[in-house]
Structure formats: structure tokens, C-alpha cells
Design a protein around this motif. Structure first.
Motif: not given
Length: 606
Positions: A322-323, A336-343
């Protein structure tokens, strides 16, 4: 598995592509893509012990399939998206009513562009923003734009003088040369920046143009730019700063027994500029990963602009594919990112919370609707002590003015909701010139029920009126042999319900759903009757006007009415148009034209 499928399974290619499953009626029931068509399609027809209930049900319906070979997996992905959007296969996860989502369109293909709402994206040189799920929000955005940036709204530029929009300062009248193409183009650029979420760039541009206009003593232009700048800053203040620059779409998902909801937060230049929610159907038996994958494919296949980053709550297997697809479509790198922490993680969590809230609100709405419809039907049946649930109800109302143009209406409610396709209206003939609601009710019930069989009868008949109207209706209905169908009368005052054989009326509880349902039925019957009565009255009034024209008798009156339908259309017609009507002559048409021309001249000279 039939012989046709067995034969086609032997001929499957090893190329990437799309496969299309069809049922016995040749309807497309599923569309999928594969890196190797041979391996993927054969899996459906092997042992079903690892298949979901949905796949097992689908395979049972497959009577034929087709394959389309593509050069790459990305091309297969694009083709799959387009086929799903076109055919809406029953077993594919799909965005509900995706074809109806509105866009804001800037008509850059025109010399003096407009901003309009549209539901169709075309390759016509225009710039599209969306899709949006909240039509109200789109209209509010358009209202703000037109107030701050007075672009033209009319379709026709071929005019002699500016319209009212110019005089109330909502348009700069490019149609008559009040503003040049270059100056107008600068305003269009500001609109595009505003819709793109690039408020910082827009503020800087407006600030520079305002200073330049003031230095050149163009104070009226400077004041207009100042107002635009203030409007942009006011809007920007409402946008919560989320990230340090960058364009992201944060995607959150929630699921319940009512389906899957996707919430998307649009973040542009570090500010959240809006959000949308989407409902996906046929998702009950699918995994979270499959739902997210289907959403990304279908949503970004129709999105008018793409972010640099798409933030997801979970990892999906097809993220790399998809990217590549989005990067190719955008012309810039899309991740395409799966954030683990932060804003970024906080934003995704907020999107998921909003998706969950939407589903809970939807559940409450459905429960409220159920209480107003099927719940109200059950409640009404209990209070009226009916032998069976009144799923189909027919209600009658009479409308007239002192016996003139007497009409009756019949509205139908099924499971607590109006079924407008079954509505009927009646022109009463037996009481013309004399007000007699009882006789009118006898006529309409006779015309409705005299020839119906017992199986065609409704579960409940409601007569809008008191004991007199109820008795008139019962005389006809029972006389026609319909002895079992319940018939009740609804008094206009206090909503008392009179039941056959009962001396005292039934009084439904105030603020109860049964009472609200009866009121809705009564009001709908009244509205439908009044509408028909007004139509007949206006037709009669039009005929009386035509009576004053020499050469127009009953026959020509009738053909004019049947051809044009309304008085204003007859007034606007030319002599040749009226003369072309069957039964009219050129002198008669000229007489009608002269009559209305003289009438208009008299009005203008008053």
C-alpha cells in the motif's frame, strides 16, 4: 464445485492479478487480488476447515469465476479497488454509501473559478478536497469561504449587470469586469491554501499582500485582505496543534455488534483540520487487519489528496504494498506507521476513542429509532388490545373548504414507518358543494375496501375523526364482509381513540411512544390530504383565469392545463409554443399571450 470451475482451476495463471467470483445469476459476489492467481484461487476450493463462516458461505454460491492478469501487484491492488467500487460485491468489505460522500471542488479549469459541493470526482482540471462524511461541516466550510473570499457562485458569466451577490459584497463581479483575472487568481490561491490546511503560508501571503496594498494607497483592497486574514486566524485558533509540522492521517478503529467504524483525523502542517468517520459493512467475520486493509484500499482510491504519513493502530501485512501504491499516486514518499509511543500514538488513541464513541452513539440512536417504530407498534397493540401486532396500518383523512374540492387521503405505515409507495388519494364525488364528512368517509372506505380480500386487509384501520366518522367507516367495512380487521377512530382533540363497541375512548399515556406514533400517522394523513386539496384548488383557480380569454373554452382550457401543468408556464410560453398544443390555433394562442402580456403591463405601470 461444478465442472466449469474444475476446468478453470486447471488453467489458472501464475501471474499477479485479480479474480472475480460470480453466482448462478452471473452477479459478482467477490473481488480479490493475488500475487500468484493459481495459488490464491485454488485455496477457496480446498478443505474448508480453516475457512471462516463467511468464506464457506461465499464458496457455496460460486458458480463461475474470472481472472484478470496484471503486470504487478500494485496494478492488481488498483484494479481490485476500482472493481469493488463499481460492483459493490456482497462478500467484500466495503465503505457504506462511499459513492455519496461530498467533496469541495475548486473549478480551476475556469477563467474565474468557483468553489462548489460535488459528489463526483472527474479529471476535468479542477482541484478536489475530500471526501467528507459530514455534509453539514462541508456547507459550513463553504459558507465561511464565501464570506471571507468572495468568489463568484453563478454559472453564467454572460450578463449585462452584476447580481445581488455583488451589492451585498459576497462577489466581486468578474462577470462585468469589476475585478481582473490576476487579482481574482490570487484569491483562488488563498482558497486552495486554506482548504489544504496550509494556514501559515496563507497568513504570510495575506499579510504581504495587505502591506503592499496599503503602501500603494489601495485601502479598500487592504481592508478586504485584513478581513480575510482575521477569518483565517480565527479558524486556525480553533485547530489544536498536534505535531511539529508534517501531514498525517491518523486512523482509529472500533468494532461492535453494529459493525466496524473507522475514524480519520486529518493533520496538516501539524494542525488537526478535520475528521471523518466511515462505516464498513460485511465486516462481522473479518479480522481487524483485514478491515483496516480494505479501508485503506478503498478510501485512498477515492481520496483527493494524500498525506506524507498514515498512522495506524495495528500492523498490517500489506503495508509495504500500500505504501508503494500511495507513493506512486502521490509522487512523493508516503509511509504507513504504527506509532508505539509519543504524540503520534496519542493521536491514534484519540481517533480510536472517537470511533468507539460514534458506535456507542449509533447504538443509542438505533435503540431510539426502534422505540419510535417497532417498539411503538407493540405498545399501541397492547393498549388497544389488538389480536395481533398492527404491522400494517392505514389511516384516512378528509379535507375540503365548505364542501368545495373535497378529497380524502390514505397513508400507510408498516412497522412504525411510512410506506409512501402505498399512499393513495381520492377525489370525493358524492358530496360536491356540501360539507359532509360522514358521507365522504363512506365513499372513500367503499372505494378502498369493497373489493379487497381478507388477506389483503391491513392489521389496523385508523379513521381521523370521532364516533361519527368511525360509524360511517364501520358501516361500509363490515358491510363488505371484513369482520375481523380492527377499526378505530382518532378524535382531533386530545387524541382520544374510539374503539368499536366501547363507550369510553382509550387514552394513550402522554409522552409515550404509542401516542407519538398515532400523532405521526394522523399528521401525515392530514398533510397528504391538504396537499392534494391545494393542488385541485389551484387548478380550479387557474381555470377561472383562463375563462376570461376570448376563444378559450372548456376543451382548450383542458389541453393547455394538461400540456403546461402550471399557470406560470402558460404565462411564460410563446405564441408558437401554445399554438403547437393539440387543439389550439394560432389566433387562440395569440389571445392567451396578449391577455397575460396586458395583465403584466398593468402590474408594471401601477
Amino acid at each position: 464445485m461444478n465442472e466449469l470451475i474444475k476446468q478453470k482451476l486447471q488453467q489458472l495463471p501464475i501471474n499477479p492479478g485479480v479474480y472475480i467470483m460470480k453466482d448462478v445469476n452471473k452477479r459478482i459476489i467477490y473481488v480479490g487480488k493475488a500475487v500468484v492467481l493459481k495459488n490464491r484461487v485454488r485455496q477457496y476450493f480446498q478443505s474448508n476447515k480453516n475457512h471462516s463462516a463467511k468464506v464457506i458461505a461465499m464458496v457455496k454460491r460460486i458458480a463461475d469465476f474470472e481472472t484478470i492478469i496484471t503486470d504487478s501487484e500494485i496494478e492488481a491492488l488498483i484494479l481490485e479497488c476500482n472493481l469493488i467500487k463499481k460492483h459493490h460485491p456482497h462478500y467484500n468489505i466495503s465503505l457504506r454509501d462511499d459513492k455519496t460522500y461530498p467533496y469541495l471542488k475548486v473549478t480551476l479549469n475556469e477563467d474565474f473559478p468557483r468553489v462548489i459541493i460535488t459528489r463526483r470526482v472527474k479529471k476535468d482540471g479542477s482541484r478536489y478536497f475530500g471526501p467528507y462524511t459530514n455534509v453539514g461541516a462541508v456547507k459550513e466550510s463553504l459558507k465561511l469561504l464565501r464570506k471571507s473570499f468572495p468568489l463568484r457562485t453563478c454559472k453564467n458569466m454572460n450578463v449585462d449587470r452584476p447580481c445581488l451577490e455583488y451589492h451585498i459584497k459576497r462577489c466581486l463581479a468578474p462577470c462585468v469586469g469589476k475585478i481582473g483575472k490576476n487579482s481574482y487568481g490570487e484569491m483562488v490561491k488563498s482558497v486552495v491554501l486554506f482548504l489544504d490546511g496550509k494556514s501559515a503560508v496563507l497568513e504570510k501571503n495575506l499579510q504581504q499582500r495587505m502591506g503592499k496594498a496599503a503602501a500603494n494607497l489601495q485601502f479598500e483592497l487592504a481592508a478586504s485582505l485584513r478581513d480575510q486574514l482575521a477569518a483565517v486566524r480565527k479558524t486556525t485558533e480553533k485547530q489544536k496543534i498536534m505535531l511539529d509540522g508534517g501531514d498525517q492521517d491518523a486512523v482509529g478503529m472500533a468494532r461492535s455488534v453494529y459493525g466496524a467504524c473507522i475514524q480519520v483525523f486529518y493533520i496538516r502542517n501539524g494542525k488537526m483540520i478535520g475528521r471523518s468517520h466511515f462505516i464498513l459493512k460485511n465486516s462481522e467475520d473479518e479480522t481487524d487487519e483485514a478491515i483496516l486493509t480494505a479501508f485503506l484500499q478503498q478510501y485512498y482510491n477515492q481520496a483527493s489528496s494524500l498525506p506524507r504519513e498514515v498512522l495506524l493502530p495495528i500492523k498490517i501485512d500489506e503495508s509495504i504494498l500500500i505504501e508503494k501504491w500511495l507513493t506512486k499516486a502521490q509522487g512523493n514518499k508516503v509511509e504507513i506507521i504504527v506509532p508505539q509511543r509519543g504524540v503520534k500514538k496519542d493521536i491514534v488513541n484519540m481517533a480510536e476513542e472517537n470511533a468507539d464513541k460514534f458506535l456507542r452513539d449509533e447504538q443509542e440512536r438505533i435503540m431510539r429509532e426502534k422505540a419510535k417504530t417497532t417498539g411503538a407498534v407493540e405498545e399501541l397493540g397492547k393498549y388497544l388490545k389488538l389480536p395481533q401486532l398492527p404491522r400494517r396500518m392505514e389511516c384516512f383523512d378528509i379535507s375540503h373548504i365548505q364542501g368545495s374540492e373535497t378529497v380524502a387521503s390514505m397513508v400507510v405505515f408498516e412497522d412504525g414507518e411510512p410506506k409512501k409507495s402505498d399512499y393513495r388519494r381520492f377525489k370525493i364525488n358524492s358530496t360536491e358543494g356540501k360539507p359532509d364528512d360522514f358521507m365522504s368517509m363512506r365513499e372513500v372506505t367503499k372505494r378502498r375496501y369493497e373489493k379487497l380480500t381478507e388477506t389483503e386487509m391491513p392489521d389496523l384501520i385508523i379513521i381521523d375523526g370521532g364516533k361519527g366518522q368511525l360509524s360511517s367507516a364501520l358501516e361500509i367495512i363490515r358491510g363488505a364482509g371484513h369482520l375481523s380487521v380492527p377499526v378505530v377512530g382518532l378524535a382531533k382533540r386530545f387524541e382520544y381513540i374510539f374503539i368499536e363497541g366501547e363507550s369510553e375512548p382509550v387514552i394513550l399515556p402522554r409522552h409515550g411512544e404509542a401516542l407519538y406514533l398515532v400523532q405521526r400517522i394522523r399528521d401525515e394523513a392530514h398533510r397528504f390530504a391538504i396537499t392534494y386539496h391545494r393542488k385541485l384548488r389551484s387548478r380550479r383557480n387557474m381555470v377561472s383565469i383562463l375563462d376570461h380569454i376570448d376563444g378559450i373554452g372548456p376543451k382548450r382550457r383542458k389541453v393547455l392545463w394538461e400540456h403546461f401543468g402550471r399557470l406560470d408556464k402558460i404565462k411564460a410560453a410563446t405564441v408558437d409554443e401554445m399554438a403547437a398544443v393539440n387543439g389550439m390555433t394560432k389566433p387562440a394562442a395569440q389571445a392567451v399571450y396578449n391577455f397575460f402580456a396586458a395583465q403584466q403591463s398593468f402590474i408594471d405601470n401601477r
